[in-house]
Design a protein around this motif. Structure first.
Motif, short mmCIF file in Angstrom:
data_model
loop_
_atom_site.label_atom_id
_atom_site.label_comp_id
_atom_site.label_asym_id
_atom_site.label_seq_id
_atom_site.Cartn_x
_atom_site.Cartn_y
_atom_site.Cartn_z
N ILE A 1 -2.35 3.04 7.98
CA ILE A 1 -2.87 1.98 7.12
C ILE A 1 -2.44 0.65 7.75
O ILE A 1 -1.29 0.47 8.10
N GLN B 1 2.05 6.26 5.91
CA GLN B 1 0.87 5.77 6.63
C GLN B 1 1.05 4.30 7.03
O GLN B 1 0.56 3.86 8.07
N CYS C 1 3.95 2.91 7.76
CA CYS C 1 4.91 2.94 8.87
C CYS C 1 4.25 3.38 10.17
O CYS C 1 4.51 2.85 11.24
N GLU D 1 -7.74 1.46 6.26
CA GLU D 1 -7.39 2.62 7.08
C GLU D 1 -7.78 2.33 8.53
O GLU D 1 -8.86 1.81 8.80
N VAL E 1 -8.07 -1.83 -0.06
CA VAL E 1 -7.34 -2.20 -1.28
C VAL E 1 -6.77 -3.59 -1.05
O VAL E 1 -6.21 -3.87 0.01
N SER F 1 4.43 13.13 -2.18
CA SER F 1 3.86 12.32 -3.25
C SER F 1 2.91 11.28 -2.67
O SER F 1 2.94 10.97 -1.47
N VAL F 2 2.05 10.73 -3.53
CA VAL F 2 1.08 9.72 -3.10
C VAL F 2 1.79 8.50 -2.54
O VAL F 2 1.40 7.95 -1.50
N LEU F 3 2.89 8.07 -3.21
CA LEU F 3 3.61 6.89 -2.72
C LEU F 3 4.26 7.15 -1.37
O LEU F 3 4.25 6.28 -0.49
N ARG F 4 4.83 8.34 -1.19
CA ARG F 4 5.47 8.66 0.10
C ARG F 4 4.42 8.76 1.20
O ARG F 4 4.63 8.29 2.32
N ASP F 5 3.28 9.34 0.88
CA ASP F 5 2.15 9.39 1.80
C ASP F 5 1.74 7.98 2.23
O ASP F 5 1.54 7.69 3.41
N PHE F 6 1.60 7.12 1.22
CA PHE F 6 1.17 5.74 1.43
C PHE F 6 2.17 5.02 2.34
O PHE F 6 1.79 4.36 3.33
N SER F 7 3.45 5.16 2.00
CA SER F 7 4.51 4.52 2.76
C SER F 7 4.56 5.04 4.20
O SER F 7 4.71 4.27 5.16
#
Ligand SMILES: [Mn+2]
Ligand SMILES: [Mn+2]
Lengths: 255, 255
Positions: B16, B10, B12, B254, B231, B2-8
């Motif tokens: 990001i 990155q 860690c 990024e 962001v 999911s987008v949130l898991r991807d975000f999280s």
């Protein structure tokens, strides 16, 4: 498309929703009441500087008087003597405070017993269904429903306050055996109301600070987060030398 | 994934990075100095409640005395008379304050002229290279380098303060022709230092509040953000009826 652009697009489109986990700040925000000879925090108070009047014809603004540990707030390691050589709130890298959340709901147990203490076994049963706890360890007790009334929130009688918490050996186990950012609760402090009488007193504060980890208190709306999969953003103010800070805490969830 | 898991993930892994855009809060944090008969804000001040002593043997904590508009902070629409029927800081949906950032760097122009005012044409030239501005409009002037010294930061002489800003018609154009969350600056307020003498005075405050949009002030480290693609998370405290709040402002980029 990059992960950040994906994230940003999902926020705009509503695919990711923001849940406010923060209690409103006002003069009725509950505050701790410690017995003498201990010092106590001032109540939250706004002091008007001007409001479209002679003191400022086009503008309205206020001074703020509050404590570092008022409302939804962050405990830095130096808040407790076990963390006195640790980080002040301004020294916490803000990226550490954006992390996935494990949300454990024990509101039914706290409803039956306001002195309920979470045990290692309770966490292990939760893990057997949801996987290993990590990131922000958020402990729901339903106590946010009481936050509109200080007496109901502190729930004190002649033996002191009675609010749910986490058993000393459970906190020690979480810090030793799991990788967590910190512990978030709905009550006024990370320790149980009766923790002044524990041996040692206030074991949750002592263990968290001694391990350089963080506390988050007086959260609300945890019921809107799933047990796993949310990301929590916890931002305190960078108060130089501060022991903690009122915080804005937001949960990101997939719609 | 999911987008949130991807975000999280990155966050860690360091894919990001979090850039802190917030100035430290301390007694030397610069504050506005308005001439009589206008009211002024108190300086930021910590008041010690206990520090591992008789007043609290195991804990250290402070009271906080500050203004809503001190250090890096958020202006809510009701801060200005043009937005008096608009939102207080507690009424701003926090999801609105997480948005992509357009970062316009005019530090070279402000170095040559402390009264430099950004014009519509300057924004259009920037857009010809980077695309249409949207989300948080962040205006870099290099003024963050002065924030350690109040006199240098306010840069006042016998004619008043001299700090860079945005021309009145440029702000009006941004609000009418572009979709922005608000305007962020490195100076003490969103208006130029000399804006008390503009006609009308303080046009940036008046236009932003009148349009229900937000101001962010005393940002730092904008030089670490790319012109587009970051962001920004801007979180004030949910002060009931508050005209603004000290804010924690973070940029996600990024690596
Ligand atoms: Mn605390
Ligand atoms: Mn302001």
């Amino acid at each position: 498309m990059s992960v950040l652009r994906d994230f940003s697009a999902q926020l705009c489109s509503g695919g990711i929703r923001v849940v406010d986990l923060t209690a409103p700040l006002q003069s009725t925000t509950p505050i701790l009441q410690l017995p003498p000879p201990f010092g106590n925090t001032v109540p939250f108070q706004l002091e008007e500087i001007s409001r479209y009047d002679d003191r400022g014809p086009a503008w309205y603004w206020n001074n703020i008087h509050t404590g570092e540990h008022t409302g939804t707030h962050l405990d830095a390691p130096i808040h407790w003597v076990t963390g006195r050589d640790g980080r002040s709130v301004a020294e916490i890298p803000p990226g550490e405070l954006i992390a996935p959340a494990s949300v454990l709901d024990f509101a039914d147990r706290a409803l039956q017993d306001p002195d309920f203490l979470l045990q290692v076994n309770d966490v292990q049963v939760w893990e057997s269904e949801h996987g290993t706890v990590h990131g922000w360890f958020l402990y729901r007790t339903g106590w946010d429903a009481r936050s509109g009334d200080q007496d109901n929130f502190l729930n004190a009688n002649e033996t002191g306050p009675h609010t749910p918490g986490i058993a000393a050996d459970c906190v020690a186990w979480l810090l030793a055996e799991r990788s967590i950012v910190g512990i978030g609760v709905e009550t006024a402090g990370t320790d149980a109301g009766a923790a002044h009488g524990f041996d040692p007193p206030f074991p949750c504060h002592g263990s968290l600070a001694g391990s350089g980890r963080y506390g988050l208190t007086q959260l609300q709306n945890l019921a809107e987060l799933p047990p796993t999969g949310a990301v929590v953003i916890a931002t305190g103010l960078p108060i130089v030398g501060g022991s903690g800070s009122p915080a804005r805490v937001l949960g990101l969830v997939e719609s």
